[in-house]
Enzyme design. Structure first.
Site: not given
Ligand code: NOJ
Ligand code: CA
Length: 542
Positions: A176, A411-413, A481-482, A500, A506
């Protein structure tokens, strides 16, 4: 695949003579634009070079592997034999911007034996396309090598001068960054020189850059270096030797400093070099996809569909609502209390908007418990991926969305707690199917657990593949993502729609922002490996 034997004018003079004379092997691409030259020197070195329309693109560059176990450098070789073939086939991608793709290349399998006396056999497989070359190391099954550890890959990529480069700092954990445009001699991963904002987060070398690396040569040729089919191996960074303008491969290490654990038979990812005198032709190249395996996803055409979506997302990034139930904020806005974004009434507004304006789905973040302490904690059991906050009615929302022909995106963070996610994956995907979700956005913010592993190391590339496989088994599409940068694996895992793995929009919500040229450079860099979820365009419902 239709592989035909090809007779190449190689004058192989027999092994006895090889030790007395340098041996060169040349092969051209089907239309002769690209020439690959291999030189096996009498001292055992094997070097390769690449020419585009007769101009040197890659200068003579080394090949080899340093093993830790057994402790040994595979750098001096005896040439055991060469197999050659040609392929010309056409295949139909499940989705994408074209309906059919031609895969046309000449292949050389160079069979080598370690000259130091270990008896270890190694092969290097080269494919020469009209727009570039790919090559990979292959360790065949053999009595002298079973399990082994890679300490370093000794691949080099020499270029012919102080080219203009579009680069981001080498890093083990994140991509990033804004892109920097400098000559190679000014590359500086510490943030000095031309770097505008940040330096490598996992710093390891001042002269390190990530791939896909895009260059414009001093004689006007565009060169892109990347990799294809990154499976069971760490991602490759490149460390520049400014005295010779040669890059050395630098693999992302694991928690104890090793690079990869392999077992014969095994192959490395393909190293790719794509070349053209027209930048746009690089974008049109399908070489990276062609080097990946065909789809392993059952019945993919019936359920894998790219979509246009809106999200309960931007309002959290700009601090108008929160992911967590108590309305807390992260970072500079910590003191402010704002509404919880993912509440049933708010999500319904997004569903209505999507239904009215032709969006097929709505992404909802912050729907599940855990967001109170997800950030920067390096904690293992933050999320369970199945427990909604009390104001998010899963069943009602599913019915509301379904009645309007809209899907909700899960969404799975993971907050980097990957061991935790692995434990929950099956349960979480079953929960999704129960409530009609067929797409998930995953995320890996923060440091990885198992502690000491990196986002781009072998442990994690195996994890991303497991996620792609497991979601496929549940007929779920995934967007990560990440995660590690893409290497064309969406040909194989057609349900892995995008990642991503770059600095997205963002950053325009809560950082100094992205410079305008970020968006014109990204197609020639990060996007060479696959699709990006940039989250383009913002609408915040009033
Ligand atoms: C980083 C992600 O790139 C973003 O899209 C997301 O909203 C946040 N993390 C929270 O999970
Ligand atoms: Ca990100």
């Amino acid at each position: 695949m239709l592989l035909k034997r090809l007779l190449i004018s190689l004058v192989l003079i027999g092994l006895v003579q090889l030790v007395y004379a340098d041996q060169s092997i040349n092969i051209s691409s089907p239309n002769n634009n690209i020439q690959l030259g291999l030189l096996h020197r009498t001292n055992g070195d094997l070097v390769y070079q690449v020419f585009y329309k007769g101009k040197t693109t890659i200068t003579p560059s080394g090949l080899g592997m340093k093993l830790k176990s057994p402790e040994l450098s595979l750098v001096k070789f005896d040439l055991v034999g060469i197999d050659s073939s040609i392929a010309d086939e056409t295949w139909q991608p499940v989705w994408g911007e074209v309906s059919s793709i031609r895969n046309n290349y000449k292949q050389l399998v160079v069979k080598l034996s370690d000259r130091s006396g270990s008896g270890i056999q190694l092969q290097i497989i080269f494919r020469v396309f009209d727009e570039g070359i790919g090559f990979r190391y292959s360790f065949p099954q053999q009595a002298k090598l079973n399990h082994f550890i890679i300490a370093d890959e000794l691949t080099q990529f020499g270029v012919s001068g102080d080219h203009k480069a579009f680069w981001i700092p080498g890093d083990y954990d994140t991509n990033e960054y804004p892109y920097y445009t400098t000559n190679l001699s000014s590359v500086d991963a510490t943030g000095g020189g031309a770097a505008q904002e940040i330096h490598a987060k996992t710093y390891f070398d001042k002269n390190a850059v990530q791939t896909p690396l895009m260059m414009k040569s001093v004689d006007g040729i565009y060169i892109n270096i990347h990799e294809a089919g990154l499976i069971n191996y760490p991602a490759m960074n490149l460390v520049l030797d400014k005295s010779s303008f040669s890059f050395n491969a630098h693999l992302v290490p694991d928690a104890v400093g090793n690079k990869a654990y392999l077992q014969t038979p095994s192959v490395t990812p393909w190293r790719t070099i794509i070349v053209s005198d027209k930048a746009a032709e690089l974008l049109a190249s399908k070489m990276i996809l062609n080097l990946n395996e065909p789809s392993k996803v059952a019945n993919a055409p019936s359920w894998v569909k790219p979509q246009k979506y809106v999200g309960v997302w931007w309002e959290m990034h700009v601090g108008k609502s929160s992911w967590d139930y108590s309305g807390g904020q992260v970072g500079s806005q910590q003191a402010t209390r704002v509404p919880h974004g993912a509440n049933t009434a708010n999500v319904k507004r997004y569903i209505d908007f999507a239904a009215k304006n032709g969006f097929s789905s709505v992404l909802v973040e912050g729907w599940n418990t855990g967001w109170e302490d997800w950030f920067g904690q390096w904690k293992e059991d933050v999320f369970d991926f199945v427990t909604p906050y009390p104001d998010f009615d899963v069943k009602e929302l599913q019915q509301y969305a379904a009645a309007r022909g809209v899907k909700i995106i899960m969404h799975h963070e993971t907050s980097g707690a990957v061991t935790n996610y692995e434990r929950w994956m099956d349960t979480a995907y079953r929960f999704m199917k129960q409530f009609g979700y067929d797409a998930v956005k995953t995320g890996y913010v923060g440091r990885i657990i198992p502690r000491g592993e990196h986002h781009d190391g072998q442990w994690m590339t195996k994890h991303y593949e497991r996620v792609a496989q497991k979601t496929a088994a549940y007929n779920i599409m995934v967007n990560m993502h990440e995660s590690v940068r893409l290497t064309g694996l969406h040909r194989t895992y057609t349900n892995w729609l995008a990642s991503e793995a770059a600095r997205g929009n963002e950053f325009n919500a809560w950082s100094v922002g992205n410079p305008p040229d970020h968006e014109t450079i990204v197609p020639f860099t990060r996007l060479m490996g696959g699709r990006w979820t940039i989250h383009q365009g913002y609408l915040r419902l009033k």
